[in-house]
Design a protein around this motif. Structure first.
Motif, PDB file in Angstrom:
ATOM      1  N   TYR A   1       0.848  -1.189   0.000  1.00 31.81           N
ATOM      2  CA  TYR A   1       0.000   0.000   0.000  1.00 31.81           C
ATOM      3  C   TYR A   1       0.881   1.234   0.000  1.00 31.81           C
ATOM      4  CZ  TYR A   1      -3.836   3.129   1.091  1.00 31.81           C
ATOM      5  OH  TYR A   1      -4.762   4.127   1.036  1.00 31.81           O
ATOM      6  N   GLY A   2       0.593   2.180  -0.878  1.00 28.49           N
ATOM      7  CA  GLY A   2       1.415   3.378  -1.027  1.00 28.49           C
ATOM      8  C   GLY A   2       1.043   4.479  -0.067  1.00 28.49           C
TER       9      GLY A   2
ATOM     10  N   THR B   1       0.225  -1.441  -5.025  1.00 29.62           N
ATOM     11  CA  THR B   1       1.040  -1.730  -6.209  1.00 29.62           C
ATOM     12  C   THR B   1       1.764  -3.059  -5.979  1.00 29.62           C
ATOM     13  OG1 THR B   1       2.890  -0.445  -5.310  1.00 29.62           O
ATOM     14  CG2 THR B   1       1.413   0.691  -6.831  1.00 29.62           C
TER      15      THR B   1
ATOM     16  N   GLY C   1       1.235   7.788   1.927  1.00 23.16           N
ATOM     17  CA  GLY C   1       1.876   9.074   1.712  1.00 23.16           C
ATOM     18  C   GLY C   1       2.007   9.483   0.260  1.00 23.16           C
ATOM     19  N   ARG C   2       1.598   8.672  -0.655  1.00 20.07           N
ATOM     20  CA  ARG C   2       1.641   9.053  -2.068  1.00 20.07           C
ATOM     21  C   ARG C   2       0.407   9.875  -2.387  1.00 20.07           C
ATOM     22  NH1 ARG C   2       3.032   3.077  -4.248  1.00 20.07           N
ATOM     23  NH2 ARG C   2       5.099   2.915  -3.350  1.00 20.07           N
ATOM     24  N   ARG C   3       0.489  10.627  -3.474  1.00 20.31           N
ATOM     25  CA  ARG C   3      -0.675  11.425  -3.878  1.00 20.31           C
ATOM     26  C   ARG C   3      -1.907  10.550  -4.052  1.00 20.31           C
ATOM     27  NH1 ARG C   3       1.245  15.764  -8.347  1.00 20.31           N
ATOM     28  NH2 ARG C   3       2.408  16.960  -6.833  1.00 20.31           N
ATOM     29  N   LYS C   4      -1.708   9.451  -4.755  1.00 19.25           N
ATOM     30  CA  LYS C   4      -2.803   8.512  -4.978  1.00 19.25           C
ATOM     31  C   LYS C   4      -2.432   7.225  -4.250  1.00 19.25           C
ATOM     32  CE  LYS C   4      -5.488   6.387  -8.637  1.00 19.25           C
ATOM     33  NZ  LYS C   4      -5.564   6.133 -10.077  1.00 19.25           N
ATOM     34  N   SER C   5      -2.955   7.044  -3.048  1.00 16.27           N
ATOM     35  CA  SER C   5      -2.626   5.875  -2.242  1.00 16.27           C
ATOM     36  C   SER C   5      -3.355   4.648  -2.790  1.00 16.27           C
ATOM     37  CB  SER C   5      -3.021   6.094  -0.783  1.00 16.27           C
ATOM     38  OG  SER C   5      -2.246   7.132  -0.239  1.00 16.27           O
ATOM     39  N   THR C   6      -2.583   3.773  -3.404  1.00 10.25           N
ATOM     40  CA  THR C   6      -3.129   2.548  -3.978  1.00 10.25           C
ATOM     41  C   THR C   6      -2.189   1.392  -3.670  1.00 10.25           C
ATOM     42  OG1 THR C   6      -1.985   2.918  -6.059  1.00 10.25           O
ATOM     43  CG2 THR C   6      -4.225   3.770  -5.901  1.00 10.25           C
TER      44      THR C   6
ATOM     45  N   SER D   1       4.489  -5.690  -5.318  1.00  8.18           N
ATOM     46  CA  SER D   1       5.788  -5.528  -4.666  1.00  8.18           C
ATOM     47  C   SER D   1       6.687  -6.734  -4.934  1.00  8.18           C
ATOM     48  CB  SER D   1       5.634  -5.293  -3.164  1.00  8.18           C
ATOM     49  OG  SER D   1       4.959  -6.384  -2.572  1.00  8.18           O
TER      50      SER D   1
END
Length: 109
Positions: free
Chosen positions: A74-75, A84, A77-82, A86
């Motif tokens: 889970y991302g 990805t 702190g990213r702009r779009k938390s999605t 790994s």
């Protein structure tokens, strides 16, 4: 197919009490996943986990019964938390590593 594995009390930092508890939970989940994947034609098990790393490690140690596993991160702190992709674990690669038949690619000749 979607399988939701959740603890009875919901998410909590103290939900997994100790190593023995984590081991029992990992065994229970692994057995349930194995039964499910055995009854369905599933080549890759995709895992989106909100769990302590130690628990995921225990689950990974028991994962030799599955074909391939794709883990997702889970991302935060990213702009779009999605989620990805790994790490992808191939059962054939894991078996080679555990049996010692795979060459160590980190050593240079």
């Amino acid at each position: 197919h979607l399988i939701l594995a959740d603890l009875q009390g919901g998410p909590d930092q103290r939900a997994i009490r100790n190593g023995g508890h984590a081991s029992r939970l990992a065994n229970t989940l692994c057995n349930a996943l194995h039964r499910f994947t055995s009854n369905h034609d599933i080549d890759t098990l995709h895992i989106f986990a909100g769990a302590p790393n130690a628990f995921i490690f225990l689950l990974g140690r028991l994962s030799r019964r599955f074909h391939d596993i794709q883990l997702y991160e889970y991302g935060f702190g990213r702009r779009k938390s999605t989620y990805t992709p790994s790490i992808r674990l191939s059962n054939k690669q894991v078996e080679k590593i555990l049996s010692g038949t795979q060459e160590n690619t980190s050593q240079r000749n």
